[in-house]
Design an enzyme around this catalytic site. Structure first.
Site, mmCIF file in Angstrom:
data_model
loop_
_atom_site.group_PDB
_atom_site.id
_atom_site.type_symbol
_atom_site.label_atom_id
_atom_site.label_comp_id
_atom_site.label_asym_id
_atom_site.label_seq_id
_atom_site.Cartn_x
_atom_site.Cartn_y
_atom_site.Cartn_z
ATOM 1 N N ASN A 40 0.860 -1.188 0.000
ATOM 2 C CA ASN A 40 0.000 0.000 0.000
ATOM 3 C C ASN A 40 0.902 1.247 0.000
ATOM 4 O OD1 ASN A 40 -1.372 2.270 1.131
ATOM 5 N ND2 ASN A 40 -3.017 0.941 1.781
ATOM 6 N N HIS A 66 1.080 6.174 1.914
ATOM 7 C CA HIS A 66 1.852 7.122 2.720
ATOM 8 C C HIS A 66 3.009 7.760 1.966
ATOM 9 C CE1 HIS A 66 -0.924 6.601 5.789
ATOM 10 N NE2 HIS A 66 -0.645 5.329 5.982
ATOM 11 N N HIS A 88 -5.687 3.557 -1.313
ATOM 12 C CA HIS A 88 -6.992 3.900 -0.745
ATOM 13 C C HIS A 88 -7.334 5.310 -1.205
ATOM 14 C CE1 HIS A 88 -9.618 4.133 3.184
ATOM 15 N NE2 HIS A 88 -10.288 4.500 2.112
ATOM 16 N N ARG A 111 -9.378 8.010 -0.609
ATOM 17 C CA ARG A 111 -10.311 8.442 0.439
ATOM 18 C C ARG A 111 -11.217 9.546 -0.087
ATOM 19 N NH1 ARG A 111 -8.769 6.566 5.797
ATOM 20 N NH2 ARG A 111 -10.502 7.857 6.451
ATOM 21 N N ARG A 167 -7.081 12.849 1.092
ATOM 22 C CA ARG A 167 -5.985 13.355 1.939
ATOM 23 C C ARG A 167 -4.607 12.863 1.478
ATOM 24 N NH1 ARG A 167 -7.004 10.004 7.484
ATOM 25 N NH2 ARG A 167 -9.037 11.006 7.305
ATOM 26 N N GLU A 171 -8.742 0.390 -2.715
ATOM 27 C CA GLU A 171 -9.519 0.405 -1.473
ATOM 28 C C GLU A 171 -10.398 1.633 -1.495
ATOM 29 O OE1 GLU A 171 -7.541 0.848 2.273
ATOM 30 O OE2 GLU A 171 -6.346 -0.896 1.807
ATOM 31 N N THR A 209 -8.277 3.573 8.757
ATOM 32 C CA THR A 209 -9.501 2.769 8.845
ATOM 33 C C THR A 209 -9.581 2.140 10.237
ATOM 34 O OG1 THR A 209 -9.051 2.261 6.535
ATOM 35 C CG2 THR A 209 -10.832 1.050 7.575
ATOM 36 N N GLU A 236 -11.011 -9.351 3.415
ATOM 37 C CA GLU A 236 -9.709 -9.002 3.987
ATOM 38 C C GLU A 236 -9.937 -8.915 5.488
ATOM 39 O OE1 GLU A 236 -7.373 -5.839 2.233
ATOM 40 O OE2 GLU A 236 -6.496 -5.368 4.194
ATOM 41 N N HIS A 254 -3.762 -4.537 7.924
ATOM 42 C CA HIS A 254 -3.904 -3.374 8.807
ATOM 43 C C HIS A 254 -3.043 -3.521 10.059
ATOM 44 C CE1 HIS A 254 -5.389 0.242 10.609
ATOM 45 N NE2 HIS A 254 -5.957 0.523 9.448
HETATM 46 N N1 PXP Z 1 -5.983 -2.970 4.519
HETATM 47 C C1 PXP Z 1 -6.940 -2.018 4.639
HETATM 48 C C2 PXP Z 1 -8.343 -2.392 4.299
HETATM 49 C C3 PXP Z 1 -6.615 -0.710 5.033
HETATM 50 O O1 PXP Z 1 -7.579 0.223 5.141
HETATM 51 C C4 PXP Z 1 -5.266 -0.393 5.271
HETATM 52 C C5 PXP Z 1 -4.895 1.014 5.616
HETATM 53 O O2 PXP Z 1 -5.104 1.834 4.508
HETATM 54 C C6 PXP Z 1 -4.313 -1.399 5.130
HETATM 55 C C7 PXP Z 1 -4.695 -2.695 4.776
HETATM 56 C C8 PXP Z 1 -2.862 -1.160 5.373
HETATM 57 O O3 PXP Z 1 -2.684 -0.872 6.727
HETATM 58 P P1 PXP Z 1 -1.258 -0.398 7.231
HETATM 59 O O4 PXP Z 1 -0.951 0.893 6.550
HETATM 60 O O5 PXP Z 1 -1.455 -0.267 8.709
HETATM 61 O O6 PXP Z 1 -0.283 -1.481 6.850
#
Ligand code: PXP
Length: 240
Positions: free
Chosen positions: A9, A12, A45, A47, A51, A72, A103, A153, A192
């Protein structure tokens, strides 16, 4: 047996870019580096408040990602319409609150089954595989299978936040959810809050097809570089 996949992901990377509302670092470039370092998929994601990830990122990633793109998004009609235009390989529906830092919980599939059924049906018509982000809860898993989600998930956040004995309790919930999800005919992903340490007991359970991991990889990348950060997580997930 097929290999466990790592979905990286890159939200960030966009968070850092948006700190100055400029052009760098570009999550599209980051996605390409992550793929070269062993990522099996790219997750973003989009959003509602935009953001971090922007519409432009999603459009470009659709054209550049060589593995698979997992979008996402909140389970809203506006987001479903965007997904139908972009046609990512996967959509993962998540609950979204504007004020949250990230989330906070799984979708309430039981409560919103009618809306979700309609959205899953639309996404399937566009040939998009649909995953629902749910807590490790049997009723939510059963409801996900009933409304014809392809994947769930499993939300690993409570396990990642727990300490001591409570962490074992949360791990057992995840183990039971993996087994139940597979029994119900669902593909099972997880994510997550996972990092280079707390993922190990979940990997040892087996049964998860893909882990979606963002923050810990990007946090490490700031210090050691993205290539190395992804490689180290890919080695763990791929069991090498
Ligand atoms: N899975 C989902 C559904 C999420 O919302 C997120 C955060 O965007 C992640 C995985 C990844 O989480 P993390 O950034 O804590 O690894």
């Amino acid at each position: 047996m097929s290999i466990t996949r790592l979905g990286v992901n890159v939200d960030h990377v966009a968070t850092v870019r948006q700190a100055r509302r400029g052009a760098e670092p570009d999550p599209v470039t980051a996605a390409a580096i992550a793929e070269l370092a062993g990522a099996d998929g790219i997750t973003v994601h989009l959003r509602e408040d935009r953001r971090h990830i922007l519409d432009r990122d999603v459009m470009l990633l659709r054209r550049t990602v060589q593995t698979h793109l997992n979008l996402e998004m909140a389970a809203t009609d506006e987001m479903v319409a965007i997904a139908m235009k972009v046609v990512p390989d996967y959509v993962t529906l998540v609950p979204e609150k504007r004020q949250e830092l990230t989330t906070e919980g799984g979708l309430d599939v039981v409560k919103y089954k009618d809306k979700l059924t309609r959205q899953i049906d639309l996404l399937h018509q566009a040939d998009i595989t649909v995953s629902l982000f749910v807590d490790p809860d049997l009723e939510q898993l059963k409801a996900s299978a009933r409304i014809k989600a392809d994947y769930v998930e499993i939300h690993t956040g409570a396990y990642c936040d727990a300490k001591g004995k409570q962490q074992t309790v949360e791990l057992i919930k995840i183990e039971e959810a993996i087994k139940a999800g597979k029994k119900l005919g669902l593909g099972v992903n997880a994510g997550h809050g996972l990092n280079y340490q707390n993922i190990r007991p979940i990997l040892a359970l087996g049964g998860v097809e893909e882990f979606n991991i963002g923050h810990s990889i990007i946090a490490r990348a700031v210090l050691v570089g993205l290539d190395r950060a992804v490689r180290e997580m890919a080695e763990l997930v791929h069991g090498r």
